[in-house]
Design an enzyme around this catalytic site. Structure first.
Site: not given
Length: 488
Positions: A178, A231-234, A236, A254, A289, A388
């Site tokens: 995706k 992608g973003s930590t949120r 993830g 990651e 990143c 970030e």
């Protein structure tokens, strides 16, 4: 003139519309032009893609091949990328805004090299035999996990896809990818090139769509054995939750970074340190990143360092990404541009000193551009130092003590990458060991290679991309005990 692009999904070897025929517009950040409608896939389309991937895995059309046979196909796949390099580079630039020179020299070449490397590696990895008593034989073998779901971001669409699909496919898995809805086009083309190279239908499927509508169904799917996400930590964190809520699929992530770049007064080459600090944060418009967005400069050299940095900044003023001379292109879309500009305003309001940039650029182009931006006088508590930004914004802090700068560098939820500049070998090793990051550079920042793992500590993710370690994510380890009752 805009080339013609096919935005339909690729499932089971066929280009198909979304089941409900819904689409979304793929707009170029270069100038706002419509590139193509793209299939807006949802749960029903994910179900079809996963079913195709499962069927391909169960009938062993790919995983049943000898590793050497898969290797030959993977090498042809890599060759296909290079044969279509100009097409892919143009597609990448129009879709997400990076300069065409880097799309061609970096993104296409790196993706092809990654696919080739894992193809070459797969028939050179040996299983194990345990040291047992003579009455038994214990085989320790790797097996593909099965169906791998992959969700990748928009900043390096081809490279991020390659980092995940290459080891997964080489190990014998089937894949459902995706791509980001902000940059779906090269992923769709990669799947076509994979088919042309000989990867069987159903083994590699690409399903574009939005995160909630397509990404979540993939992460929640009960017949997906493993999910790889960048992608973003949120988001993830949500991926890990969804993996646990469903079938406890393996989840590898990651995620974000706020990488510290520490320059001591005994830096061996101040000009090189400045060039690396400036070039690395503004490369790819700061949409990386691992960008060194927190720059710590020892107080005694800070004034000299900043003079050199500000003098270099104009070289990174954004230009038309289709111009071969451009070194900084467009921000991926208006949403991200507005986010970057909000962070710039936050820096101003919280008391940082704006030394350069800080404004939207090329406002008449129809695209989304931000000037290279440098803040000095930044404090650890400031928003621009903690969060970030994912844009061309450099935050510069001052320090006088090695222990204190390491403490500040580590005072982040992230731990992806870091750097230290010093001619003192003891200081270099000591600081590198103390920094909580997956990768630490000494007296450089951009050295990189497919042979080394990439990933982070803390909330920068779980697992490693690249290198042979990536195979660990997409294989299961099985032990088989065999009884030996020897007559001799």
């Amino acid at each position: 003139m805009t080339p013609t692009f096919d935005g339909r999904a690729l499932i089971n070897g066929q280009r198909v519309d979304a089941q409900d025929r819904a689409t979304f517009d793929c707009l170029s950040p270069v100038d706002g032009r419509l590139l193509t409608p793209v299939a807006r896939c949802q749960a029903a389309d994910i179900d079809l893609a996963v079913a195709a991937a499962r069927a391909a895995f169960e009938d062993k059309r790919w995983c049943g091949l000898a590793p050497a046979a898969r290797k030959r196909v993977m090498i042809r796949f890599a060759d296909q990328l290079l044969a279509h390099a100009d097409e892919l580079a143009l597609m990448e630039t129009l879709d997400m805004g990076k300069p065409i020179q880097y799309s061609r020299a970096v993104d296409v070449n790196s993706a092809a090299n990654c696919i080739r490397w894992y193809g070459e590696a797969v028939d050179k990895i040996y299983d194990e035999i345990a040291p047992t008593a003579s009455t038994a034989l214990a085989l320790i073998q790797r097996e593909p996990v099965g169906v791998v779901g992959v969700i990748v971001p928009w900043n390096y669409p081809m490279i991020m896809a390659a980092w995940k699909i290459a080891p997964a496919l080489a190990a014998g898995n089937s894949v459902v990818l995706k791509p980001s809805e902000k940059s779906p086009l090269t992923a769709l083309r990669l799947a076509e090139l994979a088919l042309e190279a000989g990867i069987p239908p159903g083994v590699f499927n690409v399903v574009p769509g939005y995160g909630v509508e397509a990404g979540s169904p993939l992460a929640l799917h009960m017949d997906v054995d493993c999910i790889g996400f960048t992608g973003s930590t949120r988001v993830g964190k949500q991926i890990h939750v969804m993996a646990g809520q469903s079938n406890l699929k393996r989840a590898w992530t990651e995620l974000g970074g706020k990488s510290p770049n520490i320059v001591f007064a005994d830096c061996p080459d101040l000009d090189k340190a400045v060039e690396a600090a400036v070039g690395s944060i503004f490369f790819n418009q700061g949409e990386s990143c691992n960008a060194p967005s927190r720059l710590f400069v020892e107080a005694s050299i800070q004034e000299q360092f900043l003079e050199k940095a500000v003098a270099l900044a104009p070289k990174f003023m954004p230009g038309n990404p289709l111009d071969p001379a451009t070194v900084m292109g467009a921000i991926v879309d208006k949403t991200q541009m507005d986010t970057v500009l909000r962070y710039v305003e936050s820096g101003r309001k919280e008391g940082a000193s704006l030394l350069y940039g800080g404004e939207q650029a090329l406002t008449q182009s129809g695209g989304y551009y931000v000037q290279p931006t440098i803040f000095a006088g930044v404090k650890p508590s400031m928003t621009i130092c903690r969060e970030e930004i994912f844009g061309p914004v450099l935050s510069v802090l001052s320090f006088t003590d090695a222990a204190e700068v390491v403490r500040q560098a580590n005072a982040s939820v992230y731990g992806l990458q870091a750097a230290v500049w010093t001619r003192d070998i003891n200081k270099a090793h000591g600081v590198a060991r103390a920094l909580k990051a997956g990768t630490v550079h000494v007296n450089q920042y951009d050295e990189d290679d497919i042979t080394v793992p990439f990933g982070g500590f803390k909330q920068s993710g779980v697992g490693r991309d690249k290198s042979l370690h990536a195979f660990d994510k997409y294989t299961e380890i099985k032990t088989t005990w065999i009884r030996i009752d020897s007559p001799v």
